[in-house]
Each structure stands twice: as C-alpha cells, then as structure tokens.
Design a protein around this motif. Structure first.
Motif, PDB file in Angstrom:
ATOM      1  N   VAL A 102       0.833  -1.206   0.000  1.00 18.48           N
ATOM      2  CA  VAL A 102       0.000   0.000   0.000  1.00 18.48           C
ATOM      3  C   VAL A 102       0.870   1.260   0.000  1.00 18.48           C
ATOM      4  O   VAL A 102       0.583   2.223  -0.721  1.00 18.48           O
ATOM      5  CB  VAL A 102      -0.973  -0.008   1.198  1.00 18.48           C
ATOM      6  CG1 VAL A 102      -1.677   1.345   1.323  1.00 18.48           C
ATOM      7  CG2 VAL A 102      -1.999  -1.114   1.031  1.00 18.48           C
ATOM      8  N   TYR A 103       1.932   1.263   0.797  1.00 18.73           N
ATOM      9  CA  TYR A 103       2.828   2.424   0.784  1.00 18.73           C
ATOM     10  C   TYR A 103       3.337   2.672  -0.631  1.00 18.73           C
ATOM     11  O   TYR A 103       3.309   3.806  -1.128  1.00 18.73           O
ATOM     12  CB  TYR A 103       4.003   2.210   1.738  1.00 18.73           C
ATOM     13  CG  TYR A 103       5.062   3.297   1.624  1.00 18.73           C
ATOM     14  CD1 TYR A 103       4.891   4.521   2.248  1.00 18.73           C
ATOM     15  CD2 TYR A 103       6.210   3.092   0.864  1.00 18.73           C
ATOM     16  CE1 TYR A 103       5.852   5.530   2.128  1.00 18.73           C
ATOM     17  CE2 TYR A 103       7.175   4.088   0.737  1.00 18.73           C
ATOM     18  CZ  TYR A 103       6.994   5.310   1.370  1.00 18.73           C
ATOM     19  OH  TYR A 103       7.939   6.300   1.226  1.00 18.73           O
ATOM     20  N   ASP A 104       3.795   1.609  -1.298  1.00 16.92           N
ATOM     21  CA  ASP A 104       4.357   1.792  -2.628  1.00 16.92           C
ATOM     22  C   ASP A 104       3.291   2.217  -3.633  1.00 16.92           C
ATOM     23  O   ASP A 104       3.563   3.018  -4.532  1.00 16.92           O
ATOM     24  CB  ASP A 104       5.041   0.505  -3.111  1.00 16.92           C
ATOM     25  CG  ASP A 104       6.040   0.792  -4.211  1.00 16.92           C
ATOM     26  OD1 ASP A 104       7.034   1.502  -3.936  1.00 16.92           O
ATOM     27  OD2 ASP A 104       5.824   0.334  -5.345  1.00 16.92           O
ATOM     28  N   ALA A 105       2.070   1.689  -3.490  1.00 20.08           N
ATOM     29  CA  ALA A 105       0.990   2.108  -4.390  1.00 20.08           C
ATOM     30  C   ALA A 105       0.670   3.586  -4.198  1.00 20.08           C
ATOM     31  O   ALA A 105       0.404   4.305  -5.170  1.00 20.08           O
ATOM     32  CB  ALA A 105      -0.258   1.257  -4.127  1.00 20.08           C
ATOM     33  N   LEU A 106       0.712   4.051  -2.955  1.00 17.68           N
ATOM     34  CA  LEU A 106       0.381   5.451  -2.684  1.00 17.68           C
ATOM     35  C   LEU A 106       1.409   6.412  -3.265  1.00 17.68           C
ATOM     36  O   LEU A 106       1.053   7.464  -3.806  1.00 17.68           O
ATOM     37  CB  LEU A 106       0.267   5.671  -1.173  1.00 17.68           C
ATOM     38  CG  LEU A 106      -0.951   5.031  -0.494  1.00 17.68           C
ATOM     39  CD1 LEU A 106      -0.825   5.135   1.021  1.00 17.68           C
ATOM     40  CD2 LEU A 106      -2.246   5.681  -0.964  1.00 17.68           C
ATOM     41  N   ILE A 107       2.701   6.072  -3.177  1.00 18.32           N
ATOM     42  CA  ILE A 107       3.730   7.010  -3.654  1.00 18.32           C
ATOM     43  C   ILE A 107       4.013   6.863  -5.149  1.00 18.32           C
ATOM     44  O   ILE A 107       4.827   7.597  -5.696  1.00 18.32           O
ATOM     45  CB  ILE A 107       5.050   6.838  -2.871  1.00 18.32           C
ATOM     46  CG1 ILE A 107       5.671   5.456  -3.148  1.00 18.32           C
ATOM     47  CG2 ILE A 107       4.852   7.083  -1.399  1.00 18.32           C
ATOM     48  CD1 ILE A 107       7.122   5.355  -2.731  1.00 18.32           C
ATOM     49  N   SER A 108       3.324   5.921  -5.812  1.00 16.93           N
ATOM     50  CA  SER A 108       3.575   5.673  -7.233  1.00 16.93           C
ATOM     51  C   SER A 108       2.447   6.252  -8.080  1.00 16.93           C
ATOM     52  O   SER A 108       1.274   6.203  -7.713  1.00 16.93           O
ATOM     53  CB  SER A 108       3.694   4.166  -7.498  1.00 16.93           C
ATOM     54  OG  SER A 108       4.775   3.613  -6.774  1.00 16.93           O
ATOM     55  N   ARG A 109       2.815   6.778  -9.222  1.00 13.22           N
ATOM     56  CA  ARG A 109       1.825   7.293 -10.169  1.00 13.22           C
ATOM     57  C   ARG A 109       1.110   6.133 -10.844  1.00 13.22           C
ATOM     58  O   ARG A 109       1.714   5.135 -11.200  1.00 13.22           O
ATOM     59  CB  ARG A 109       2.504   8.166 -11.215  1.00 13.22           C
ATOM     60  CG  ARG A 109       1.558   8.829 -12.207  1.00 13.22           C
ATOM     61  CD  ARG A 109       2.327   9.655 -13.232  1.00 13.22           C
ATOM     62  NE  ARG A 109       3.025  10.774 -12.600  1.00 13.22           N
ATOM     63  CZ  ARG A 109       4.335  10.834 -12.413  1.00 13.22           C
ATOM     64  NH1 ARG A 109       5.097   9.812 -12.815  1.00 13.22           N
ATOM     65  NH2 ARG A 109       4.898  11.862 -11.840  1.00 13.22           N
ATOM     66  N   ARG A 110      -0.189   6.248 -11.017  1.00 13.83           N
ATOM     67  CA  ARG A 110      -0.992   5.249 -11.715  1.00 13.83           C
ATOM     68  C   ARG A 110      -1.825   5.942 -12.790  1.00 13.83           C
ATOM     69  O   ARG A 110      -1.983   7.174 -12.767  1.00 13.83           O
ATOM     70  CB  ARG A 110      -1.935   4.521 -10.745  1.00 13.83           C
ATOM     71  CG  ARG A 110      -1.218   3.692  -9.684  1.00 13.83           C
ATOM     72  CD  ARG A 110      -0.582   2.454 -10.305  1.00 13.83           C
ATOM     73  NE  ARG A 110      -0.009   1.588  -9.301  1.00 13.83           N
ATOM     74  CZ  ARG A 110       1.234   1.657  -8.875  1.00 13.83           C
ATOM     75  NH1 ARG A 110       2.047   2.573  -9.375  1.00 13.83           N
ATOM     76  NH2 ARG A 110       1.688   0.821  -7.951  1.00 13.83           N
ATOM     77  N   VAL A 111      -2.386   5.178 -13.695  1.00  9.04           N
ATOM     78  CA  VAL A 111      -3.227   5.776 -14.742  1.00  9.04           C
ATOM     79  C   VAL A 111      -4.454   6.434 -14.141  1.00  9.04           C
ATOM     80  O   VAL A 111      -5.053   7.322 -14.739  1.00  9.04           O
ATOM     81  CB  VAL A 111      -3.645   4.706 -15.774  1.00  9.04           C
ATOM     82  CG1 VAL A 111      -2.447   4.195 -16.535  1.00  9.04           C
ATOM     83  CG2 VAL A 111      -4.391   3.549 -15.109  1.00  9.04           C
ATOM     84  N   TYR A 112      -4.845   6.010 -12.937  1.00  9.25           N
ATOM     85  CA  TYR A 112      -6.058   6.531 -12.324  1.00  9.25           C
ATOM     86  C   TYR A 112      -5.777   7.499 -11.169  1.00  9.25           C
ATOM     87  O   TYR A 112      -6.705   7.997 -10.536  1.00  9.25           O
ATOM     88  CB  TYR A 112      -6.920   5.373 -11.794  1.00  9.25           C
ATOM     89  CG  TYR A 112      -6.185   4.397 -10.916  1.00  9.25           C
ATOM     90  CD1 TYR A 112      -6.027   4.628  -9.561  1.00  9.25           C
ATOM     91  CD2 TYR A 112      -5.619   3.236 -11.453  1.00  9.25           C
ATOM     92  CE1 TYR A 112      -5.338   3.745  -8.745  1.00  9.25           C
ATOM     93  CE2 TYR A 112      -4.929   2.338 -10.640  1.00  9.25           C
ATOM     94  CZ  TYR A 112      -4.800   2.597  -9.299  1.00  9.25           C
ATOM     95  OH  TYR A 112      -4.116   1.722  -8.500  1.00  9.25           O
ATOM     96  N   LYS A 113      -4.480   7.796 -10.863  1.00 11.45           N
ATOM     97  CA  LYS A 113      -4.185   8.720  -9.766  1.00 11.45           C
ATOM     98  C   LYS A 113      -2.752   9.230  -9.877  1.00 11.45           C
ATOM     99  O   LYS A 113      -1.885   8.565 -10.457  1.00 11.45           O
ATOM    100  CB  LYS A 113      -4.378   8.036  -8.406  1.00 11.45           C
ATOM    101  CG  LYS A 113      -3.268   7.072  -8.044  1.00 11.45           C
ATOM    102  CD  LYS A 113      -3.319   6.693  -6.579  1.00 11.45           C
ATOM    103  CE  LYS A 113      -2.057   5.958  -6.155  1.00 11.45           C
ATOM    104  NZ  LYS A 113      -0.862   6.824  -6.166  1.00 11.45           N
TER     105      LYS A 113
END
Length: 369
Positions: free
Chosen positions: A307-318
């Motif tokens: 979750v930490y890595d998902a939060l600090i990473s750019r995604r197509v939806y955020k």
C-alpha cells in the motif's frame, strides 16, 4: 503458449453438434483435438504432445469420475479442465462437485464465443505461470543444497522473470518489485525481536521473505488484459475478477508443492503473500476475510509495503502521493487495514522507507510543499 506454437486444447462432448461448435470457436487460436466420449478423452489426453487444456461438457457420462482419473494420473494431472454445462440439468451442488473432482473452472451454456476464449486463455496463462514456478522452485531447492553465490544469482533471476510476467501486464512501475523486497525486509528486521513476530522472523526467514516478495502478484497473469489495464474505474463484477488474482497465485504455488511432493519455507511464504496480502486486519479484506492474527505474518508485512508503494507511485487513475501523505494514510489504517505493530514498525523506520523509494524509484518521490 510460447508464442511460436498454438496451445493444444482437447474438447470432449457427447453431442456432435455441440462438439463441433465448441471446436469451431477455438480453432483459430488453438490446436484442437475432439473426443466424443470419455474413453477418447483419456486416450487423447495421454498422447504426446499432451493437451494444455481440456474443455469437457458435463453431459459426458461419468464426467466427474473422468476428471478424477485424469487428476490421479501423473501424466495428465497438471492439465487444466474447463467444464461446460447446462444450468437446466445441473443439480444442487454441481459446481462444488466439479471443483472437488479437479475442475479448474465451470462455464454455463449457452455462452458467447468471447467468453469461452477468455476463460480458455486465463487457464492457459495460469498453467504457464505454474510451469514457470515449478522450474523456479526446482532451481531454488538445488541452490539451497549447493549454497553457491553463482547459483543464488541464477535463482533470483528466475524468480524475477516469473514475477515480472504479471507485473508487466499491470500498471506497476518498473522499480516496484525491488522496493517491495526492501520494504518487507526492513519491516521484518525492525520486528525481529518483537514477541508477536520473533518466531517467524529469524535471519534465514527474512532472507526468504526478501526472495519471495516479488511473487505477490503472480496471479495477475490469469486476469484478462481488458480488466487489468482498464484506465477507468472497475465495475463491481470486474473487481470481483481482479480479486481472484490471490486465488490464482496460491493455485500456482500449490501446483509446485504438489509436483515436488512437499513444501518448503520459501514456498510457504510465497503462498501466504500471494493469497493473503489483500486481507485486512479488521477482517474486511479478501479472499477469506481473515481477522487479525489469522492473517500470516508475511502477508501483514507485505500489505503495508504494498500500500505504501501504491500510494507514492503514479498510476493511470491517480497521481503519486507524497511520502508524508502515504505515511499518514497508513497510520490512519492502523488496526483497520493493517496490523498496528507493523504500522508502528513502519513509522519507526519511515526514513528508511523513503530512502528505499528514492533508491529504487522510477522518478523522485514528491516532496511535501
């Protein structure tokens, strides 16, 4: 399957018209074999090259006994079985009986050609992932016995190849797998002397967790591209499909264990993190809704790291969140989404987390204004 040869699909159906229709639906994409009865299915399944997938209809006499016989034969046990059936003739508990007999998936008739192709493709991808993982696991066992630096590097390379099989189809950033390894190891070292975690985190286990962490999302290899790479919000039905990546990951690991005739600590960690990393500490996660201590330690560590890595990473939806925002959101999830002790460990070493993110980052982690 390998990009040069079509996968071999054996279709078994006692109704000639249905047999031909199913064969026609798959023939442009696969090498098709047809069988009109159970005896023909067994004979063709045992011929070389063996099928990569069986598509059987429930109308075949003794179809569950046929499936059990196929699964009981070492030569055919690894062949996936997709069972088609008519809901009008299926009795209570039909699907449960099918899965108990070794069927991988069921598909009610009538079905769209696209649905059949998607289900077949999913099963074939899963079998390919299992084959890769079996190969990797054989190498791991050999490497442990030999204990040589060169073979250890080879093992890591095979694990990496397997893990990126799923990651390259998703929207994950290239450094994600490296970061996951180091986050999990950092959390494990911090908790190594904690009375709730010490039994699971000796040095040799931390090394295996580091090695297994990249495998957490291998089940995504079986999720259709149209869902996995969808830029917009998923529907409830699509999200239900995505949730199955945990089940597919565990099945891949279980397939390796069955082939080896046993388990190992590495494979146990791989199974735990693939299957349980989406569980929540308050019991509201998936796939089983495990609560608190019922969630394996390895999966509780992985959940915070992921979750930490998902939060600090750019995604197509955020966009990418700042380190400070990610830490605060994880702190707010303590006791609900995450084990409070794991969150406390992360807060105690948050500077180490940020250093890992920057060291293995695809772009600089945004700083708080």
């Amino acid at each position: 399957m390998n990009g040069q040869h079509k996968a071999v699909v054996l279709i078994g159906d006692g109704a000639a018209e249905s047999l031909i229709r199913t064969g026609s639906a798959l023939q442009d994409h696969h090498d098709i074999r047809l069988a009109a009865d159970g005896a023909a299915v067994l004979r063709l399944a045992r011929q070389l090259p063996r099928p990569d997938l069986l598509v059987l209809d429930a109308s075949l006499p003794g179809v569950f006994d046929l499936c059990r016989e196929l699964k009981g034969d070492p030569d055919t046990a690894r062949i996936g079985v997709l069972l088609t059936y008519s809901p009008d003739t299926a009795g209570p508990g039909f699907e449960a009986d099918a899965f108990a007999a070794g069927v991988a998936d069921v598909l009610p008739r009538p079905f769209a050609v696209e649905t059949l192709l998607a289900r077949a493709a999913r099963e074939l991808r899963l079998r390919e992932a299992q084959a890769l993982l079996r190969h990797q696991s054989h190498l791991v066992e050999h490497l442990v016995a030999e204990r040589t630096r060169e073979l250890t590097r080879m093992t890591d390379a095979v694990i990496w190849a397997l893990a990126t099989l799923a990651e390259r189809r998703d929207s994950e950033t290239p450094g994600h797998l490296h970061r996951m390894q180091h986050y999990v190891a950092a959390l494990a070292r911090r908790l190594q002397q904690h009375p709730r975690f010490a039994h699971e985190l000796p040095d040799e286990h931390i090394a295996l967790l580091f090695q297994a962490a990249p495998l957490h999302d291998i089940g995504k290899a079986a999720i259709p591209d149209a869902i996995l790479q969808k830029p917009g919000k998923l529907t409830a039905e699509e999200f239900d499909v995505v949730k199955l990546h945990t089940v597919y990951g565990r099945e891949a690991i279980d397939g390796v264990c069955a082939a080896l005739g046993g388990d190992s600590t590495f494979l146990r960690f791989a199974r735990e993190i693939t299957y349980s990393h989406q569980e929540r500490y308050d019991g509201s996660g998936y796939p089983e809704g495990l609560l608190g201590e019922a969630i394996p330690v390895s999966a509780r560590l992985l959940a915070v790291a992921d979750v930490y890595d998902a939060l600090i990473s750019r995604r197509v939806y955020k966009p990418a969140f700042t380190h400070e925002t990610a830490v605060e959101l994880i702190r707010q999830g303590s006791g609900e989404q995450f084990d409070p002790d794991v969150v406390d460990a992360m807060l105690a070493i948050e500077e180490e987390f940020q250093a890992i993110a920057q060291r293995f980052g695809d772009a600089p982690v945004p700083l708080q204004a």
